[in-house]
Write an enzyme that holds these catalytic residues in place. Sequence first.
Site, PDB file in Angstrom:
ATOM      1  N   MET A  74      41.492  -4.840 -28.514  1.00 23.43           N
ATOM      2  CA  MET A  74      42.017  -3.764 -27.673  1.00 23.43           C
ATOM      3  C   MET A  74      41.508  -2.430 -28.170  1.00 23.43           C
ATOM      4  O   MET A  74      41.539  -2.176 -29.382  1.00 23.43           O
ATOM      5  CB  MET A  74      43.554  -3.696 -27.767  1.00 23.43           C
ATOM      6  CG  MET A  74      44.285  -4.854 -27.166  1.00 23.43           C
ATOM      7  SD  MET A  74      44.184  -4.865 -25.386  1.00 23.43           S
ATOM      8  CE  MET A  74      45.236  -3.526 -24.975  1.00 23.43           C
TER       9      MET A  74
ATOM     10  N   CYS B 156      47.968 -12.659 -30.061  1.00 22.80           N
ATOM     11  CA  CYS B 156      48.355 -11.286 -30.370  1.00 22.80           C
ATOM     12  C   CYS B 156      49.853 -11.221 -30.681  1.00 22.80           C
ATOM     13  O   CYS B 156      50.669 -11.702 -29.896  1.00 22.80           O
ATOM     14  CB  CYS B 156      48.015 -10.392 -29.178  1.00 22.80           C
ATOM     15  SG  CYS B 156      48.577  -8.724 -29.412  1.00 22.80           S
TER      16      CYS B 156
ATOM     17  N   LYS C 190      42.539 -18.569 -27.003  1.00 22.19           N
ATOM     18  CA  LYS C 190      42.432 -18.036 -28.368  1.00 22.19           C
ATOM     19  C   LYS C 190      43.834 -18.028 -28.949  1.00 22.19           C
ATOM     20  O   LYS C 190      44.761 -17.503 -28.332  1.00 22.19           O
ATOM     21  CB  LYS C 190      41.857 -16.620 -28.339  1.00 22.19           C
ATOM     22  CG  LYS C 190      41.786 -15.951 -29.708  1.00 22.19           C
ATOM     23  CD  LYS C 190      40.945 -14.674 -29.630  1.00 22.19           C
ATOM     24  CE  LYS C 190      40.827 -13.967 -30.962  1.00 22.19           C
ATOM     25  NZ  LYS C 190      42.020 -13.185 -31.304  1.00 22.19           N
TER      26      LYS C 190
ATOM     27  N   HIS D 148      42.194 -18.315 -34.695  1.00 23.43           N
ATOM     28  CA  HIS D 148      42.364 -17.337 -35.775  1.00 23.43           C
ATOM     29  C   HIS D 148      43.100 -18.077 -36.895  1.00 23.43           C
ATOM     30  O   HIS D 148      44.245 -18.497 -36.723  1.00 23.43           O
ATOM     31  CB  HIS D 148      43.165 -16.142 -35.254  1.00 23.43           C
ATOM     32  CG  HIS D 148      43.283 -15.024 -36.231  1.00 23.43           C
ATOM     33  ND1 HIS D 148      43.799 -13.787 -35.891  1.00 23.43           N
ATOM     34  CD2 HIS D 148      42.952 -14.934 -37.548  1.00 23.43           C
ATOM     35  CE1 HIS D 148      43.787 -12.992 -36.966  1.00 23.43           C
ATOM     36  NE2 HIS D 148      43.285 -13.670 -37.984  1.00 23.43           N
TER      37      HIS D 148
ATOM     38  N   ASN E  61      37.811 -18.132 -36.262  1.00 17.63           N
ATOM     39  CA  ASN E  61      37.978 -16.672 -36.282  1.00 17.63           C
ATOM     40  C   ASN E  61      38.869 -16.274 -37.458  1.00 17.63           C
ATOM     41  O   ASN E  61      39.764 -17.000 -37.853  1.00 17.63           O
ATOM     42  CB  ASN E  61      38.607 -16.206 -34.953  1.00 17.63           C
ATOM     43  CG  ASN E  61      39.042 -14.746 -34.992  1.00 17.63           C
ATOM     44  OD1 ASN E  61      40.222 -14.435 -34.832  1.00 17.63           O
ATOM     45  ND2 ASN E  61      38.110 -13.846 -35.213  1.00 17.63           N
TER      46      ASN E  61
HETATM   47  C1  LIG Z   1      41.757  -3.182 -33.051  1.00 21.63           C
HETATM   48  C2  LIG Z   1      41.982  -4.651 -32.771  1.00 21.63           C
HETATM   49  C3  LIG Z   1      42.409  -5.050 -31.524  1.00 21.63           C
HETATM   50  C4  LIG Z   1      42.610  -6.419 -31.243  1.00 21.63           C
HETATM   51  N1  LIG Z   1      42.934  -6.784 -29.971  1.00 21.63           N
HETATM   52  C5  LIG Z   1      42.972  -8.123 -29.643  1.00 21.63           C
HETATM   53  C6  LIG Z   1      43.108  -8.547 -28.296  1.00 21.63           C
HETATM   54  O1  LIG Z   1      43.151  -7.753 -27.357  1.00 21.63           O
HETATM   55  N2  LIG Z   1      43.166  -9.881 -28.075  1.00 21.63           N
HETATM   56  C7  LIG Z   1      43.089 -10.803 -29.088  1.00 21.63           C
HETATM   57  O2  LIG Z   1      43.140 -12.010 -28.836  1.00 21.63           O
HETATM   58  N3  LIG Z   1      42.943 -10.414 -30.364  1.00 21.63           N
HETATM   59  C8  LIG Z   1      42.854  -9.100 -30.657  1.00 21.63           C
HETATM   60  N4  LIG Z   1      42.602  -8.719 -31.945  1.00 21.63           N
HETATM   61  C9  LIG Z   1      42.403  -9.742 -32.977  1.00 21.63           C
HETATM   62  C10 LIG Z   1      40.919 -10.112 -33.086  1.00 21.63           C
HETATM   63  O3  LIG Z   1      40.439 -10.671 -31.890  1.00 21.63           O
HETATM   64  C11 LIG Z   1      40.700 -11.119 -34.234  1.00 21.63           C
HETATM   65  O4  LIG Z   1      41.407 -12.289 -33.936  1.00 21.63           O
HETATM   66  C12 LIG Z   1      41.161 -10.587 -35.579  1.00 21.63           C
HETATM   67  O5  LIG Z   1      40.737  -9.253 -35.784  1.00 21.63           O
HETATM   68  C13 LIG Z   1      40.660 -11.470 -36.711  1.00 21.63           C
HETATM   69  O6  LIG Z   1      39.253 -11.508 -36.732  1.00 21.63           O
HETATM   70  P1  LIG Z   1      38.393 -10.605 -37.769  1.00 21.63           P
HETATM   71  O7  LIG Z   1      38.953 -10.863 -39.133  1.00 21.63           O
HETATM   72  O8  LIG Z   1      36.982 -11.100 -37.601  1.00 21.63           O
HETATM   73  O9  LIG Z   1      38.579  -9.190 -37.359  1.00 21.63           O
HETATM   74  C14 LIG Z   1      42.404  -7.380 -32.244  1.00 21.63           C
HETATM   75  C15 LIG Z   1      41.974  -6.959 -33.505  1.00 21.63           C
HETATM   76  C16 LIG Z   1      41.744  -5.617 -33.769  1.00 21.63           C
HETATM   77  C17 LIG Z   1      41.232  -5.192 -35.130  1.00 21.63           C
END
Ligand SMILES: Cc1cc2nc3c(=O)[nH]c(=O)nc-3n(C[C@H](O)[C@H](O)[C@H](O)COP(=O)(O)O)c2cc1C
Length: 347
Positions: free
Chosen positions: A26, A107, A146, A178, A218
Site C-alpha cells: 500500500m 494484512c 496471499k 508470508h 515471501n
Molecule cells: C508499506 C507496505 C505496505 C504493504 N501493503 C500490503 C498490501 O497492500 N497487501 C499485502 O498483501 N501486503 C502488504 N504488505 C506486506 C508485503 O506485501 C510483504 O508481505 C511484507 O512486506 C513482507 O515481505 P518483505 O519482507 O519482502 O517486505 C505491505 C508491506 C509494506 C512494507
Amino acid sequence: MHPNQPSSPATTRPEPNRRFSVAPMMDWTDRHYRYFARLITRHALLYTEMVTTGAIIHGDRSRFLGFNPEEHPLALQLGGSNADELGQCAALAEQAGFAEVNLNVGCPSDRVQNNLIGACLMGHPQLVADGVKAMRDACQIPVTVKHRIGINGRDSYAELCDFVGQVHEAGCTTFAVHARIAILEGLSPKENRDVPPLKYDVVHQLKRDFPQLEILLNGGLTDLEVMQQHLQDLDGVMVGREAYHNPYMMAEVDHRFYADDTPPLSRLEIMARMRPYIARHIEQGGVMNHVTRHILGLFQGLPGARHFRRQLSSAIHKTDQPLALYDQLLDDMTLRQQPRDCERQPA
Ligand SMILES: Cc1cc2nc3c(=O)[nH]c(=O)nc-3n(C[C@H](O)[C@H](O)[C@H](O)COP(=O)(O)O)c2cc1C
C-alpha cells in the site's frame, strides 16, 4: 513445467511466470513505482497495492484499476470477503486487463480487520474458499491468494494445511506465503512485518505436503543467491521492502530467474527513461514528487546516493522548476558515476 499445468482446471488460464514477484505494498507499489520497476526488470510479476472491493465497486474505477500497459505482467490485489463483491471485482480486473487477481489474506491492520479483510480471514477458511470460488467463476484470469502461515490463536501447521486445503478445493492453485504469523491485537502492521519470527521451513513443508500447488515464498528476502536456493524446492519468491528500498537489485532478476540475458538498463539510463514519464505526469497536472518519491533508492550503495536522495526528497519541495532539478541531478549523477582518475589508473 508450470506447477499448475498438469492436473488443475487452471489449464485454460494463461499463467504469468511467478518465479520472482514484487509484493503488493500500500502506498508504495502504485502505478508510478511499477512503471519504474518495469524499467529494471522486464519479467518480474508486479502486484498493485491492495484495493478493497468497496473502493472498486463504489469508487473511481479508473483510479483503482488503471495502469500503463508497460507495467505488464501485472496482478491486481483485492481486499474483501464478500463473495459476490469479490466476484464482481474479479470480472472487472479481467476486463481491465490484469494478468491475475489476488486475494489479500495477510494484512493485519485493525482498519481492515473490522471489515473482515486481510489476515483475520485466516480464521475463516470457508469464507476465503467461497470468495475464491466466486472470483474463479466470474473470470478467466488466474485467482491467487496471499496469506500468512497463521494468526495468533490459529497458528498450528495443521490449521495452516486446513486453510490451504479448503482454499485449494475452491480452485486456488497459487499461494504466496508470508512466512510469519500475524498477531492481530497489540502489534502495528509494521511490527507485524518484523516481530513474529520468519519460518521458511514451514513454507517448505507446505510445498512438500501440497506438491501440486504453486507456492511462493515471501518475507525478509533480500539476497538473490538465497532466493535461488529457495527456488530449488519452491516455485517463486515474492520480494517486498528490498525491491522498494534497493530497487536496482532487480537488475539481475531477468538473468537469474528468467534466463533472459538482455543487459539491464544502467541506473543513469533508467533515470533518463523516467524523464519523459515525469514530464507527462506534470503536463497532466501531476506533482513530480508523486513519481520520484519511489526512485529514492536507485543509487543505494553508490557514490552520490545521499545527494540523489536528498535532492529528490527535500530540495524538490523548494523549487518551482522540478524538471530542471531532475535534469541537473541527472548531470550530477552522471559525473559521480564516472570513475575518478585514481580509479581509472590503478597504481
Ligand atoms: C508499506 C507496505 C505496505 C504493504 N501493503 C500490503 C498490501 O497492500 N497487501 C499485502 O498483501 N501486503 C502488504 N504488505 C506486506 C508485503 O506485501 C510483504 O508481505 C511484507 O512486506 C513482507 O515481505 P518483505 O519482507 O519482502 O517486505 C505491505 C508491506 C509494506 C512494507
